[in-house]
Design an enzyme around this catalytic site. Structure first.
Site, PDB file in Angstrom:
ATOM      1  N   ILE A   1      -6.238   5.196 -14.462  1.00  9.47           N
ATOM      2  CA  ILE A   1      -6.142   5.227 -12.995  1.00  9.47           C
ATOM      3  C   ILE A   1      -5.008   4.346 -12.469  1.00  9.47           C
ATOM      4  O   ILE A   1      -4.738   4.321 -11.277  1.00  9.47           O
ATOM      5  CB  ILE A   1      -7.489   4.919 -12.303  1.00  9.47           C
ATOM      6  CG1 ILE A   1      -7.888   3.455 -12.442  1.00  9.47           C
ATOM      7  CG2 ILE A   1      -8.593   5.826 -12.808  1.00  9.47           C
ATOM      8  CD1 ILE A   1      -9.018   3.085 -11.471  1.00  9.47           C
TER       9      ILE A   1
ATOM     10  N   GLU B   1     -24.290   8.434   1.837  1.00  6.98           N
ATOM     11  CA  GLU B   1     -25.177   8.189   0.684  1.00  6.98           C
ATOM     12  C   GLU B   1     -24.431   7.675  -0.547  1.00  6.98           C
ATOM     13  O   GLU B   1     -24.863   6.718  -1.184  1.00  6.98           O
ATOM     14  CB  GLU B   1     -25.884   9.506   0.308  1.00  6.98           C
ATOM     15  CG  GLU B   1     -27.337   9.638   0.743  1.00  6.98           C
ATOM     16  CD  GLU B   1     -28.147   8.358   0.805  1.00  6.98           C
ATOM     17  OE1 GLU B   1     -28.470   7.803  -0.264  1.00  6.98           O
ATOM     18  OE2 GLU B   1     -28.461   7.901   1.917  1.00  6.98           O
TER      19      GLU B   1
ATOM     20  N   LYS C   1     -13.704  -4.003   0.689  1.00 10.67           N
ATOM     21  CA  LYS C   1     -14.501  -2.783   0.456  1.00 10.67           C
ATOM     22  C   LYS C   1     -16.021  -2.995   0.539  1.00 10.67           C
ATOM     23  O   LYS C   1     -16.750  -2.099   0.923  1.00 10.67           O
ATOM     24  CB  LYS C   1     -14.151  -2.173  -0.911  1.00 10.67           C
ATOM     25  CG  LYS C   1     -12.795  -1.498  -0.938  1.00 10.67           C
ATOM     26  CD  LYS C   1     -12.568  -0.822  -2.275  1.00 10.67           C
ATOM     27  CE  LYS C   1     -11.246  -0.092  -2.310  1.00 10.67           C
ATOM     28  NZ  LYS C   1     -11.064   0.725  -3.511  1.00 10.67           N
TER      29      LYS C   1
ATOM     30  N   SER D   1      -0.489   4.145   0.834  1.00 15.04           N
ATOM     31  CA  SER D   1      -1.130   5.110   1.732  1.00 15.04           C
ATOM     32  C   SER D   1      -0.287   5.469   2.964  1.00 15.04           C
ATOM     33  O   SER D   1      -0.242   6.652   3.331  1.00 15.04           O
ATOM     34  CB  SER D   1      -2.504   4.597   2.168  1.00 15.04           C
ATOM     35  OG  SER D   1      -3.325   4.497   1.032  1.00 15.04           O
TER      36      SER D   1
ATOM     37  N   THR E   1      -9.128  -1.478   1.666  1.00 14.13           N
ATOM     38  CA  THR E   1      -8.818  -1.837   0.288  1.00 14.13           C
ATOM     39  C   THR E   1      -9.163  -3.296   0.031  1.00 14.13           C
ATOM     40  O   THR E   1      -9.750  -3.964   0.898  1.00 14.13           O
ATOM     41  CB  THR E   1      -7.360  -1.435  -0.067  1.00 14.13           C
ATOM     42  OG1 THR E   1      -7.171  -1.637  -1.462  1.00 14.13           O
ATOM     43  CG2 THR E   1      -6.311  -2.219   0.700  1.00 14.13           C
TER      44      THR E   1
ATOM     45  N   GLY F   1      -2.637   7.854 -12.858  1.00 18.85           N
ATOM     46  CA  GLY F   1      -3.397   7.427 -11.681  1.00 18.85           C
ATOM     47  C   GLY F   1      -2.931   8.020 -10.358  1.00 18.85           C
ATOM     48  O   GLY F   1      -3.606   7.843  -9.342  1.00 18.85           O
TER      49      GLY F   1
ATOM     50  N   SER G   1       0.828  -1.214   0.000  1.00 14.31           N
ATOM     51  CA  SER G   1       0.000   0.000   0.000  1.00 14.31           C
ATOM     52  C   SER G   1       0.865   1.268   0.000  1.00 14.31           C
ATOM     53  O   SER G   1       1.874   1.345   0.693  1.00 14.31           O
ATOM     54  CB  SER G   1      -0.896   0.008   1.248  1.00 14.31           C
ATOM     55  OG  SER G   1      -1.533   1.264   1.357  1.00 14.31           O
TER      56      SER G   1
HETATM   57  N1  LIG Z   1      -5.445   5.453  -8.796  1.00 14.55           N
HETATM   58  C1  LIG Z   1      -6.242   5.017  -7.853  1.00 14.55           C
HETATM   59  O1  LIG Z   1      -6.498   5.705  -6.855  1.00 14.55           O
HETATM   60  C2  LIG Z   1      -6.912   3.668  -7.973  1.00 14.55           C
HETATM   61  C3  LIG Z   1      -7.997   3.347  -7.144  1.00 14.55           C
HETATM   62  C4  LIG Z   1      -8.622   2.093  -7.294  1.00 14.55           C
HETATM   63  C5  LIG Z   1      -8.144   1.193  -8.255  1.00 14.55           C
HETATM   64  N2  LIG Z   1      -7.065   1.546  -9.028  1.00 14.55           N
HETATM   65  C6  LIG Z   1      -6.585   0.622 -10.084  1.00 14.55           C
HETATM   66  O2  LIG Z   1      -7.686   0.363 -10.946  1.00 14.55           O
HETATM   67  C7  LIG Z   1      -7.599  -0.943 -11.495  1.00 14.55           C
HETATM   68  C8  LIG Z   1      -8.938  -1.666 -11.320  1.00 14.55           C
HETATM   69  O3  LIG Z   1      -9.281  -1.760  -9.953  1.00 14.55           O
HETATM   70  P1  LIG Z   1     -10.724  -2.313  -9.510  1.00 14.55           P
HETATM   71  O4  LIG Z   1     -10.723  -2.316  -8.027  1.00 14.55           O
HETATM   72  O5  LIG Z   1     -11.807  -1.614 -10.235  1.00 14.55           O
HETATM   73  O6  LIG Z   1     -10.640  -3.838 -10.045  1.00 14.55           O
HETATM   74  P2  LIG Z   1     -11.850  -4.845 -10.333  1.00 14.55           P
HETATM   75  O7  LIG Z   1     -13.012  -4.550  -9.467  1.00 14.55           O
HETATM   76  O8  LIG Z   1     -11.218  -6.194 -10.304  1.00 14.55           O
HETATM   77  O9  LIG Z   1     -12.298  -4.511 -11.855  1.00 14.55           O
HETATM   78  C9  LIG Z   1     -11.422  -4.738 -12.936  1.00 14.55           C
HETATM   79  C10 LIG Z   1     -12.089  -4.380 -14.255  1.00 14.55           C
HETATM   80  O10 LIG Z   1     -11.117  -4.533 -15.293  1.00 14.55           O
HETATM   81  C11 LIG Z   1     -11.549  -5.533 -16.214  1.00 14.55           C
HETATM   82  N3  LIG Z   1     -10.407  -6.390 -16.571  1.00 14.55           N
HETATM   83  C12 LIG Z   1      -9.566  -7.008 -15.703  1.00 14.55           C
HETATM   84  N4  LIG Z   1      -8.631  -7.696 -16.394  1.00 14.55           N
HETATM   85  C13 LIG Z   1      -8.915  -7.520 -17.712  1.00 14.55           C
HETATM   86  C14 LIG Z   1      -8.317  -7.984 -18.912  1.00 14.55           C
HETATM   87  N5  LIG Z   1      -7.227  -8.762 -18.912  1.00 14.55           N
HETATM   88  N6  LIG Z   1      -8.865  -7.592 -20.099  1.00 14.55           N
HETATM   89  C15 LIG Z   1      -9.968  -6.779 -20.120  1.00 14.55           C
HETATM   90  N7  LIG Z   1     -10.576  -6.321 -19.010  1.00 14.55           N
HETATM   91  C16 LIG Z   1     -10.048  -6.674 -17.822  1.00 14.55           C
HETATM   92  C17 LIG Z   1     -12.616  -6.335 -15.516  1.00 14.55           C
HETATM   93  O11 LIG Z   1     -13.506  -6.810 -16.509  1.00 14.55           O
HETATM   94  P3  LIG Z   1     -14.530  -8.034 -16.278  1.00 14.55           P
HETATM   95  O12 LIG Z   1     -15.798  -7.431 -15.768  1.00 14.55           O
HETATM   96  O13 LIG Z   1     -14.641  -8.636 -17.624  1.00 14.55           O
HETATM   97  O14 LIG Z   1     -13.875  -8.966 -15.284  1.00 14.55           O
HETATM   98  C18 LIG Z   1     -13.262  -5.263 -14.625  1.00 14.55           C
HETATM   99  O15 LIG Z   1     -14.198  -4.502 -15.362  1.00 14.55           O
HETATM  100  C19 LIG Z   1      -6.403  -1.598 -10.807  1.00 14.55           C
HETATM  101  O16 LIG Z   1      -5.324  -1.479 -11.694  1.00 14.55           O
HETATM  102  C20 LIG Z   1      -6.185  -0.754  -9.567  1.00 14.55           C
HETATM  103  O17 LIG Z   1      -4.841  -0.748  -9.139  1.00 14.55           O
HETATM  104  C21 LIG Z   1      -6.467   2.769  -8.921  1.00 14.55           C
END
Ligand SMILES: NC(=O)c1ccc[n+]([C@@H]2O[C@H](COP(=O)([O-])OP(=O)(O)OC[C@H]3O[C@@H](n4cnc5c(N)ncnc54)[C@H](OP(=O)(O)O)[C@@H]3O)[C@@H](O)[C@H]2O)c1
Length: 282
Positions: A225, A82, A70, A21, A66, A248, A19
């Site tokens: 992101i 909300e 969540k 954070s 995290t 991100g 993390s």
């Molecule tokens: N910058 C920030 O503050 C921040 C905050 C939160 C998350 N993040 C980043 O955001 C990303 C997603 O996090 P999340 O929590 O939303 O994850 P999540 O709930 O697991 O969702 C992942 C999404 O990506 C899609 N996906 C995953 N692997 C894929 C692949 N190989 N090809 C095509 N689509 C794919 C999934 O599609 P399906 O529905 O088909 O499975 C789903 O829609 C991570 O990289 C995380 O580190 C960044």
């Protein structure tokens, strides 16, 4: 220095050791000369129920949440704000007067990052992905008077479920699904593109971007992101085509700044979070 009065904040997750954070929050505490500490707690999924009672007993004043907690933490909270309720996920818990209240600062973190470059009103927005981050960002965007939202995702059912959920809980109707493989057909109609899939994240940073970038141009804002690497292939190619790009780190910093304020009632500077984060990512 840790004193007898030091207030405790932290983050729970499984795993948690990577993390970003703790350095961000602790750097802000140091710069503001606040008697607080922020630590990472590795909490197993089966222990989530005990967590809230333990945190109250120990007088912890705030926790970030995290993956994978969540959503599963929600039944054990006393209150939920909300926005977090609509999203169905909590990433921040405030402990006050022996009550645990859940918030979600991911969406507002992303919104603040985009608003540093443009207004959201009347914009056509494309989100890639329909997971947790997409959900948080989508619900927050709808509060900003955008014109339309298109969600492109690998699994159609997951995107459709998110769209249905949004339609049910808000009166926003200009929201549709598009297949991710031929999303380049509609790029011209979009103003802002946000990648919320993990495609391009370290150590798989050399792979092709989640979409074709040929039609991305100087009229687009493209946000990824992912914060490691700082410039994903999607951002690199979009920038080469003239688009404004946002990585991100700004979402990560802004969501953390909002949590910091919920925990302490004080505002930390963007710079205090950014320098600690960039130092970690080096
Ligand atoms: N910058 C920030 O503050 C921040 C905050 C939160 C998350 N993040 C980043 O955001 C990303 C997603 O996090 P999340 O929590 O939303 O994850 P999540 O709930 O697991 O969702 C992942 C999404 O990506 C899609 N996906 C995953 N692997 C894929 C692949 N190989 N090809 C095509 N689509 C794919 C999934 O599609 P399906 O529905 O088909 O499975 C789903 O829609 C991570 O990289 C995380 O580190 C960044």
């Amino acid at each position: 220095m840790i004193t007898g009065k030091t207030r405790i904040t932290g983050v729970i997750g499984h795993p948690i050791e990577h993390s970003m954070s703790p350095p961000m929050h602790n750097n802000a505490y140091k710069q503001l000369n606040m008697d607080y500490v922020y630590v990472a707690f590795h909490v197993q999924p089966e222990d989530i129920e005990k967590l809230i009672t333990s945190a109250k007993t120990l007088g912890i004043c705030g926790l970030n949440v995290t993956i994978p907690h969540k959503t599963t933490i929600i039944p054990y909270l006393d209150e939920i704000d909300e926005t977090a309720k609509k999203i169905g996920a909590v990433n921040t818990i405030q402990f006050k007067d022996n009550k645990a209240k859940g918030y979600n600062t991911d969406g507002i973190g992303a919104i603040k990052s985009i608003q540093e470059y443009t207004t959201l009103q009347d914009k056509n927005i494309l989100i890639l992905g329909a997971g947790g981050a997409s959900k948080a960002i989508s619900f927050s965007l709808i509060n900003e008077n955008i014109n339309s939202l298109t969600i492109a995702n690998r699994t159609k059912e997951n995107a459709e479920q998110l769209i249905e959920n949004i339609k049910k809980q808000t009166n926003f109707t200009k929201i549709q699904y598009h297949t991710i493989n031929d999303v380049d057909e509609i790029i011209e109609d979009m103003d802002i593109i946000i990648n919320t899939t993990p495609i391009g994240m370290y150590p798989h940073h050399e792979v092709k971007p989640p979409i074709k970038t040929d039609n991305i141009n100087k009229n687009h804002i493209v946000m990824d992101i992912i914060y490691n690497p700082l410039e994903t292939q999607l951002l690199k190619q979009s920038k080469e085509n003239g688009a404004q790009t946002i990585n991100g780190t700004s979402m990560l910093i802004n969501q953390g700044l909002v949590s910091f304020e919920i925990f302490t009632g004080e505002k930390a500077t963007y710079k205090s979070f950014e320098e600690a984060l960039l130092n970690q990512l080096k």
